[in-house]
Every structure is written in C-alpha cells, then in structure tokens.
Scaffold this motif. Sequence first.
Motif, PDB file in Angstrom:
ATOM      1  N   LEU A  33     -58.522  77.463 -36.065  1.00  0.00           N
ATOM      2  CA  LEU A  33     -58.206  77.628 -34.870  1.00  0.00           C
ATOM      3  C   LEU A  33     -58.929  79.420 -33.902  1.00  0.00           C
ATOM      4  O   LEU A  33     -58.922  79.755 -34.295  1.00  0.00           O
ATOM      5  CB  LEU A  33     -56.663  78.498 -34.795  1.00  0.00           C
ATOM      6  CG  LEU A  33     -55.611  77.378 -35.427  1.00  0.00           C
ATOM      7  CD1 LEU A  33     -54.321  77.293 -34.425  1.00  0.00           C
ATOM      8  CD2 LEU A  33     -56.449  75.829 -34.671  1.00  0.00           C
ATOM      9  N   THR A  44     -53.589  82.692 -27.839  1.00  0.00           N
ATOM     10  CA  THR A  44     -53.461  83.145 -29.779  1.00  0.00           C
ATOM     11  C   THR A  44     -51.939  83.063 -30.269  1.00  0.00           C
ATOM     12  O   THR A  44     -51.841  82.776 -31.005  1.00  0.00           O
ATOM     13  CB  THR A  44     -54.848  84.169 -29.754  1.00  0.00           C
ATOM     14  OG1 THR A  44     -55.608  84.480 -29.873  1.00  0.00           O
ATOM     15  CG2 THR A  44     -54.261  84.938 -31.059  1.00  0.00           C
ATOM     16  N   ALA A  53     -50.963  79.887 -30.916  1.00  0.00           N
ATOM     17  CA  ALA A  53     -51.495  79.509 -32.169  1.00  0.00           C
ATOM     18  C   ALA A  53     -51.362  79.469 -33.182  1.00  0.00           C
ATOM     19  O   ALA A  53     -50.550  79.776 -34.532  1.00  0.00           O
ATOM     20  CB  ALA A  53     -52.709  79.946 -31.886  1.00  0.00           C
ATOM     21  N   VAL A  66     -56.535  81.703 -38.190  1.00  0.00           N
ATOM     22  CA  VAL A  66     -56.735  81.919 -36.351  1.00  0.00           C
ATOM     23  C   VAL A  66     -57.346  83.755 -35.939  1.00  0.00           C
ATOM     24  O   VAL A  66     -57.392  84.513 -36.847  1.00  0.00           O
ATOM     25  CB  VAL A  66     -55.466  82.931 -36.059  1.00  0.00           C
ATOM     26  CG1 VAL A  66     -55.584  82.621 -34.461  1.00  0.00           C
ATOM     27  CG2 VAL A  66     -53.939  81.231 -36.035  1.00  0.00           C
TER      28      VAL A  66
END
Length: 705
Positions: free
Chosen positions: A508, A516, A519, A533
Amino acid sequence: MWADLARHTNRLVPDASVAAVADALDYLCLAQLYLRDNPLLTRPLAPADIKPRPAGHWGVCPPVNRMLAALGPLQAAVPDGYELHVLHGAGHAGPSALAHAYLTGRLGNAHPGLSQSEAGLRELVSGFPRANIGGEITPMIPGHLHTGGQLGPALAIGQGTVLDAPHRLSVVLIGDGECETGTTAASWLATRALHGTGDHGTVLPVVLLNGLRMGGQSVLSMLSRSELTAYFTGLGHRPVYSDGLDIAQLRQALAKTLDAAQPLGIPGPSSVLVVTLDKGHGAPAPLAGTPAVHKTPLRDPAGVPAEFDALAVWLTSYQPDQLLTSSGRPRPHLLPALPLSRTKPDRIAASRGCVAASTQVAVHAAGRPFAKVVSEVLRTRAERGAFRVFSPDELASNRLDLTDEYGRPAPWAVEVLSEELCHAWAQGYTETGRHALVATYEAFAPITLSLIQQQLKHRSVRRHAGLAPLPSLVYLLTSLGWHNTLTHQNPSLTTALLAGGDPTLHVLTPADPARTAAALAFALRKLDRCTIVVADKHSTVHQPLETLDEELRHGIAIWPHLTHPGPGDPDLILASAGDLPAEALTTLARRLRTERPGLRLRYIHVHDLTALAEDGPHPLALAPDAFAHHFGTRAPILLATIGNPADIHALLGPRHPGSRLTVLGYRDPGRPVSQEHLRQLCGLDDPGLWQLATALTDTPKEIPA
C-alpha cells in the motif's frame, strides 16, 4: 500448574509406556528413511524392501523423539482452557513430526490415506519423503505453527505465541546448531524487553545439545558443563540437564524445568532443559558420532551387503511388532503416553465493513498530521484487545506516540533493537490468532526478508491444507530514504516481496496521512494477507478523499479533481504511488492545468501496487478493460513511485505500455547527497518534472522542406 501436571502424569503414566513411544517414533523415522515395503518386518528383510536412494535426516530424530514421548502424557492431560504447543526449531525433524502425528491419529484425520491401518502404515513408510506433504515440518502435518527449514527464529516465535496467553505453554525444541544463529542468541536476553507488558504464558526452551551440526562439532558443545551453566545463567536461564537415555530421569528433568519456568515477562531467571543425547543416537557404531548421522548414515544398504546387514540389525533392534499391531495401530501399552487426537476450532471471524470503517477513519483524519492520525489508529485498535505493536526501538523516531499520559510506553507496544525478533514475535502472535503490526524504518526492514518469505510459504501451505485464515502480517515502513542519509536508504523489501508473486501480498502506497490511517485500519482488519504500508512520516500535503472508497476496494483510482472529463485518451497520464510522488505530481498537474490549459490530463493514484500486476494471481490486478480504462492506449504515462522503478516494470509484465511509460522512483545516488539533490537525481524535483512533462507532450515541429 504445568509442573504439577508433569509430576502428576509422571506418577500416573508408566515410564515403560513413554519409552515404548520413543522407540516407536525412532523406528517409524528409520523406516520412513529406508523402507519401501515390509514396514513391520513381518518377514526377514530383503534388499527389495529397501529404497534404492534413501533420503531424509536421521540425526535430529532421536532427541526430538524422546522429547515428544516425554511430553506426550503432559499433552494428553492438558485441562480444558489450557494449551500446550510444541515448536520445532531443530532442523529436519520432518520424519519425527510425521511419525508422531501418525501415532496420535492426527495425521490420518488430515490425510485419510495415512490413517492407522496396515495400508496407512505402508503408505507412511514407503511414501517418504512425500511429494504432497514434504519431508520437512509444514502445516500439512497437523498441529504445527512454524515451518521448519530456517534455523533461528523458533524461540522468538514461541515467545510470540504466549504473549497475552497465560493459559498457554510453548515448548521450543532448539538444535545446538540453531543456538549459533543471531536470532536465537538474541531471544534469550530479549525477554527482558517484555517485562511489564502484560500477563503472558510460559515458554520452555529445550536445547538438544547433541554435539554436531551438519558439518561438524557445534560451538555450544565445545563448552564444558560449568561453562555451559555459566552461559545460560548469564542469559537469565537456569539449566536442567538430561542425557535423554533414561526416560524416567528425562521426565523428572522436564518436571524440574517446568517447576522453575517463569511466565514470559516476569523478572528473574527462568529455566532451560538441556538434553545431551548424541546426534543420531542408535546409528551403527562405525558411523556414530560422525557427521554421517546427519542424514541417512547408511547410504546404500540395498546395494552394499555390509550396510544391508547393519540396517537389518538396526531395524530389528526396535522389535516393531511389540510396538505396533499388524493393523498399524500403537499397541495398548503405548496409549497412556500418547495424546489423543483433538480437533480444535480455529475459525477467526472475518471483519465486516472494512472499507466503510476505514473510510470513516480517513474522514476523521483529514487534514491532521501523520503522527496524530497513525498513532490514533493504533491506539483505537489496541482498545479492542488482542493486538500488539513491535518495533526495533524506532517508535518515537517514526513519530508514533504510543505512550500514556505520563509518558510511559503502552504495554502492548514493545521495542527491542532487533528486526528479526520483532518479526518473530509478531509471527508467533498472529499464528495463534491475534493481530500485530511491525513498525520500522524502511531501510532496515529488508533484514527480515527471509523471515517474511518463510512465513508466506507457511501461510501458503496452510491454505493448501484447507486451514482457516489467520490475522494478516502487517508492516508499516516509514522513515523513508527520501529524507534520510545514504545508509538509511533501501526500499528493497517491497521489491523482493513483489518478485515472489505471493497472491496475498499487498503493498500500500497511500497518498497522504489520512489515507495512511485508513490503509492501516483496513490492513489490521483483514485476514490472511501480507500488507506492507509505505508512508512518509514527514508527509503534510492532503488530497481530496472522494475516491478513497475506490482506492481501498480496487487499489487504484482516477482523481477527478485533476482529470479532464470526457471520453477518449488524454494527452498525458500522471500516476502516483506513495505520498511523496503524489505531492510532486499533483504540483505538476496544477501547474500544467494553469500554464497549459489546452492539455488534457488524467491523474491516477495507485494505492496498492499489486493493482498494476499483470492479470493473474493478484486479487486486485486490473482486468484488461480496467487497465485500458485507466492507462489508455496511446497517451504517454508518467508514473512516480515511492520505491524502486523496477517494481513497476516487473509488475506490469507482458502488458507493459512500452515506450509510452516513464517511471520515476528511488535511485541509489552512490554517495551521500542532500535531500534536494536526491530528488533531482531521481527526477522528482519540480523543474525536472516540468521539463519531462513538456518533453512528453510537445508536438514535434515539422522540419521545413
């Protein structure tokens, strides 16, 4: 509790039953390595009964088998509400695991062709190493949380399994060769980092000090008994010794070790059981004590008469007809020492409404800085319970404030300066059904690459075995190389993982702090994924959230506020993957719209890199029509990624747009440079992007005749 249970079963279950189980395990291991027929020696052994190319590992089996036998009565007596797990750190114990699962009946439950029967026994022996199961420890053999084949992390994984689980005992069988690895060496001391972090279960380390690793004498075996005691004492563990030969003494040593074992996180010394049975115990005399016992000590007994005679004596010495019935079942005197086959529900409820919940997180986070919103997501998740954050001493540096109002660390957030331990603790935690996050610098995450790949293999085999999904493996990579010195620039973890092609992998690359936060909230609710991430802790530019739902669902979206409406291909497609690329390309897009209003733009944000993958195993990979909808058929594409440009080219595969595509991303400068200079070298500075966009969209002038 565990020591009392061990003493109780020592009195209740005869030593002779435990010794018989150990012999049965040894025999079944040896038979798997060598025999293709006549599994119970019901007739004299013949060369035709022997495999022409024996394969597998004998050396570690005898000490492992004695421990499995000694633990059997304890496993059988575990009361409801308690759990006992055995983790195999010692390498190549596959024959032992298969033999034990066969004797307990668990193997037959999972693989009916290997049930306790005459045919099942023959198949167990003749089919090793099994093509469909393998010759090593994997989830295809029921009851295993950790796949063998990689030495080092077992003790730390065992520690992870008992965090927040005071009802659980994890017994970790550690080879003395494995004790030479850095991860195991760090695991002994690292328990101090867990003091005050909650109410945990107990780990019982068992070191199989058999004297040899594959190529020669192990380092640990070079220590005298007094030096060995001093070594373990210095590590905070009181050693209890057993030679493993006398089953009664081994069981007493096990009870004594459990009596001194402390739950994880309790200050003060705990205990370790050291079993000194020689490697490959029982092998023919000329080969005993040599590296030859590591695999099959007798290399060609079907073709060498002397080896055939030695194997015949070795096999018959176990008197297999006294251990197993003609129908392949353990004889009654073994049963008191064997744990019953239990089926445990391992279903974990999947979270519902992940996208909607994560979108709400982003809406709440909009306009707020990384440090506030990401820390808030983790705190909120921790309030729901069964969650831990592991970080190699970098939470504050990564702007993650997980302290209480007095500045004390949250007990569910553990820091220890070892990426391997952080991963292994998270692995043990997630493999026992709880959610975890590893947060670290982008540049240091590649240290754990091999561990992640091994866990992905383990999860892949779990799915193949039809086991229920478990919480995802989630990494947050921040402190990116774009704002760090040369030594702290290395985005290669995602490169290597993407190259592996695992269908559960998601990388991601959110465009701003709100995304963020969304996510992470999304990743921590999903099951059976590996989600990386990648987000810059310095990110401050916020983008409109109108397409967030699409980004979370499909991994990619066209941003309408920077895209000219209407059908047909635009003149230029800008695509960003990551917050820094989004900041750079949105700046470019606004300038192009101002200074070149006639230029038709399309702006795309790639929230999950796997959406770019060629149509195949990745679940979010764009179908051909969706790919054409986003990237057109003729317009030049300028794509900026937060990682290596090679990631994009590799993901696109055969549907690569060719010369239409220009990818910008991190390039190693080869020397220390300023942050501004790094962006210039990578083409992500404002003047460089403007010059490139102009070159891609200028219509070539006709040359006058």
